[in-house]
Design a protein around this motif. Structure first.
Motif, PDB file in Angstrom:
ATOM      1  N   UNK B 186       0.848  -1.206   0.000  1.00  0.00           N
ATOM      2  CA  UNK B 186       0.000   0.000   0.000  1.00  0.00           C
ATOM      3  C   UNK B 186       0.877   1.247   0.000  1.00  0.00           C
ATOM      4  N   UNK B 187       1.881   1.235   0.839  1.00  0.00           N
ATOM      5  CA  UNK B 187       2.768   2.392   0.964  1.00  0.00           C
ATOM      6  C   UNK B 187       3.456   2.691  -0.373  1.00  0.00           C
ATOM      7  N   UNK B 188       3.928   1.638  -1.048  1.00  0.00           N
ATOM      8  CA  UNK B 188       4.631   1.852  -2.318  1.00  0.00           C
ATOM      9  C   UNK B 188       3.674   2.271  -3.432  1.00  0.00           C
ATOM     10  N   UNK B 189       2.431   1.796  -3.361  1.00  0.00           N
ATOM     11  CA  UNK B 189       1.435   2.231  -4.350  1.00  0.00           C
ATOM     12  C   UNK B 189       1.205   3.741  -4.219  1.00  0.00           C
ATOM     13  N   UNK B 190       1.037   4.192  -2.981  1.00  0.00           N
ATOM     14  CA  UNK B 190       0.799   5.627  -2.764  1.00  0.00           C
ATOM     15  C   UNK B 190       2.021   6.456  -3.173  1.00  0.00           C
ATOM     16  N   UNK B 191       3.198   5.942  -2.849  1.00  0.00           N
ATOM     17  CA  UNK B 191       4.437   6.646  -3.242  1.00  0.00           C
ATOM     18  C   UNK B 191       4.492   6.771  -4.766  1.00  0.00           C
ATOM     19  N   UNK B 192       4.138   5.669  -5.454  1.00  0.00           N
ATOM     20  CA  UNK B 192       4.187   5.661  -6.918  1.00  0.00           C
ATOM     21  C   UNK B 192       3.186   6.652  -7.496  1.00  0.00           C
ATOM     22  N   UNK B 193       2.016   6.762  -6.870  1.00  0.00           N
ATOM     23  CA  UNK B 193       1.013   7.725  -7.338  1.00  0.00           C
ATOM     24  C   UNK B 193       1.548   9.143  -7.203  1.00  0.00           C
TER      25      UNK B 193
END
Lengths: 243, 262
Positions: B186-193
Motif C-alpha cells: 500500500x505504501x509503495x502504491x501511494x508513493x508511486x502515485x
C-alpha cells in the motif's frame, strides 16, 4: 498404514554449500506416540534435521522413512501428516489467531475456495476447538502481533493440530518463554502425545528434556551421539554428552 | 606512504582532475560566462512575476487531466506489476521463472515514462491515453521491482510454515506473503502515485495530454507569467496529493509493531 517408527533416519548427510556437512551420517528412530527430545548445542544440526525430515531441504545422501513411508514414493501424502513448528513459530502477524490456525488446514482444503479465505463450517469449527483446547477461546479475532509469546506459541500448536498430524516436529519450542509458561506449554504437548501423536522437539534445555521427554536424542557436530531415555543418562550425563 | 595510501591519493587526484576538466568544458569555470548567466536568470525571474490568474480555468482543466493520467497509469501499472512481481519473487519460484520476468521488468524500467509516452503517441495519437499508458508501463517496471523485493522480504519462517502445511504457491501468496507485505504494498502504491503526479506534468511535452502541453507552449511563446501560474498550480496539486496520500497511508496502514518476543 501400520508402522512402528514415526520416523526412521539412516546415514543422513546434508550440506548447505556442498562442502561443509551440517548433518554427517545421522541415524535416528522416533517411536510412534512418544515425545522425543532432540538435544544439542547451537550449530549441532538440529534445525537442519527437522527441515530435512519435513521435506523443506533435500539431503545429499541417506534414507528417510516418515510414518512408514519411504522418502521417495508417497512422500507428499505422508508430509501432510507431519506438522512443523519453526523456531520463531512462523505466524503471520497480520492474520488473526483463527486465520493462522486455519492455515493448518490448507493442505486438505479446496485450492480455489481457500484462496478466497472460504473454509467449510466443519473446518472453522475444528479450528475453534483447537484454539479452545489450548485455552484461547476469547482470542480468535486477535491479530497475531497483539498476542503474548505464550499465546502465539499456542496458536502455532493449534495450527499444527489443524493438519491432523501423526508426527509433530517443533524447533526450539519453549526456549524463548519464561519457565512457568514453558512448563505449561510442555504439559499441553504431553497431552497431545498421549492422544497418539508422535513428537520430535529440539531444545537446548536439559531440564525440559529430562522432565518431559519419553526419549532423548543428543546431537553433536551433525551426528547423533546418544539415543535413549533421558533418565538413563540424567542431566549431568547429557551435559557431558553436549560438551 | 604505503602502496594503498598512494593508490587512494591517485584516485582522489583523478576524480578532482576529471571534475575540473568537465566543469571547464561546460564553461562553468568561466567567471564572465557565469556573470552573464546570473544576469539572464535575474531577467527571466523578473519576467515570471506576477502570475496570471486569467489562465487558471484552462490550466485547472489540464491539471485535472494530469491527475487522471497519473491515477489511471498508476492503477494499470499496479494491476500488471502485481502478477509479474509474484512470478519474480525468488522465495516463491525458481530462477527459470524469476530470471526472465526480472529481465522483462528491467527492460520496462530502463525506459523512462516520457519515452513510453512517445511510443504510445505514435500508436494511439495525441492525448491523455498515450500519457496514461506511458505512466503505466514505467509503473509496471518500478512497482514490479519494489513488490518482488517486498515479497522476498517476508520472514522465511512464515513462508516455510505455510509451505510445510502443503499450501500451493497461490495459497502461500494469500496466506503468508500478502498479509506480511501488505503495508509495504500500500505504501509503495501511494508513493508511486505521488511520483506519477510529478512525472505526468511533463507528458504534455510530447503531446500525451495534461498541463505539460501548456507549460511547453508558454515556454516557447515566452509567456513566462502564464508559465509561473502553471508551475504554482502544479506545486499546489502535488502538495495536496502528498498530504492526502499521507493521511490515507495513516488511515489504511495499522501501526504493526516489529516482531518482538515476550
Amino acid at each position: 498404514m501400520e508402522y512402528r517408527w514415526a520416523l526412521e533416519v539412516q546415514d543422513l548427510w546434508f550440506s548447505y554449500n556442498g562442502t561443509a556437512d551440517v548433518l554427517r551420517g545421522v541415524n535416528l528412530r522416533v517411536e510412534k506416540g512418544l515425545l522425543t527430545m532432540l538435544l544439542g548445542r547451537s550449530g549441532s544440526g538440529k534445525t537442519t534435521l527437522l527441515k530435512v525430515v519435513k521435506g523443506l531441504l533435500k539431503p545429499q545422501k541417506g534414507a528417510l522413512t516418515v510414518l512408514g513411508v519411504p522418502f521417495a514414493g508417497e512422500r507428499k501424502s505422508a508430509s501432510r501428516e507431519v506438522a512443523y513448528i519453526p523456531q520463531n513459530l512462523g505466524l503471520v502477524r497480520n492474520l488473526t489467531a483463527l486465520e493462522n490456525t486455519l492455515t493448518g488446514a490448507l493442505g486438505r482444503s479446496g485450492p480455489f475456495l481457500s484462496l478466497l479465505k472460504v473454509f467449510s463450517k466443519e473446518t472453522v469449527e475444528e479450528a475453534r476447538e483447537c484454539l479452545a483446547l489450548l485455552g484461547l477461546e476469547g482470542k480468535h479475532q486477535e491479530k497475531a502481533y497483539n498476542l503474548s509469546g505464550g499465546e502465539r506459541q499456542r496458536v502455532a500448536i493449534a495450527r499444527a493440530l489443524m493438519q491432523r498430524p501423526r508426527l509433530i516436529l517443533a524447533d526450539e519450542f519453549v526456549s524463548q518463554l519464561d519457565p512457568v509458561m514453558g512448563f505449561e506449554i510442555m504439559e499441553m504437548v504431553r497431552e497431545i502425545a498421549r492422544k497418539g501423536v508422535s513428537l520430535l522437539i529440539t531444545t537446548h534445555e536439559m531440564g525440559i528434556a529430562a522432565r518431559y521427554g519419553d526419549r532423548a536424542v543428543v546431537m553433536k557436530e551433525g551426528m547423533v551421539v546418544y539415543e535413549g531415555t533421558p533418565y538413563e543418562v540424567g542431566e549431568e550425563g547429557m551435559l557431558e554428552l553436549l560438551r | 606512504m604505503t602502496k594503498r595510501q598512494l593508490v587512494t591519493r591517485l584516485v582522489y587526484l583523478l576524480v578532482a582532475g576529471a571534475a575540473v576538466v568537465s566543469l571547464a568544458g561546460m564553461g562553468l569555470l568561466d567567471p564572465v560566462e557565469i556573470a552573464r548567466a546570473v544576469a539572464r536568470l535575474g531577467s527571466f525571474v523578473g519576467d515570471l512575476f506576477p502570475p496570471n490568474p486569467t489562465v487558471l480555468p484552462t490550466l485547472a482543466r489540464a491539471m485535472g487531466e494530469t491527475v487522471q493520467i497519473a491515477f489511471v497509469g498508476t492503477l494499470l501499472g499496479f494491476l500488471f506489476s502485481f502478477p509479474l512481481a509474484f512470478l519474480a519473487a525468488q522465495n516463491l519460484f525458481g530462477i527459470t521463472v524469476t530470471g526472465p520476468v526480472r529481465f522483462l521488468l528491467g527492460i520496462v524500467r530502463t525506459i523512462p515514462s516520457l519515452l513510453w509516452a512517445v511510443v504510445f503517441v505514435v500508436a494511439f495519437g495525441l492525448g491523455p491515453a498515450a500519457g496514461a499508458l506511458g505512466v503505466a508501463f514505467y509503473t509496471v517496471g518500478y512497482l514490479g521491482k519494489l513488490y518482488y523485493e517486498a515479497f522476498e522480504g517476508v520472514d522465511p519462517e512464515v513462508v516455510e510454515a505455510v509451505k510445510s502445511v502443503g499450501g500451493t504457491r497461490l495459497q502461500l501468496l494469500v496466506y503468508a506473503v500478502l498479509p506480511e507485505s501488505a503495508n509495504a504494498l500500500v505504501s509503495q502504491f501511494l508513493f508511486m502515485f505521488e511520483y506519477n503526479i510529478r512525472s505526468s506534468t511533463i507528458m504534455g511535452f510530447v503531446g500525451a495530454g495534461g498541463i505539460g502541453f501548456y507549460m511547453l507552449g508558454y515556454l516557447q511563446l515566452l509567456q513566462y507569467r502564464n508559465l509561473l501560474t502553471a508551475l504554482l498550480l502544479t506545486l499546489a496539486v502535488v502538495m495536496a496529493v502528498d498530504y492526502a496520500s499521507g493521511k490515507l497511508r495513516a488511515l489504511v496502514l495499522p501501526a504493526v509493531p516489529r516482531r518482538t518476543r515476550s
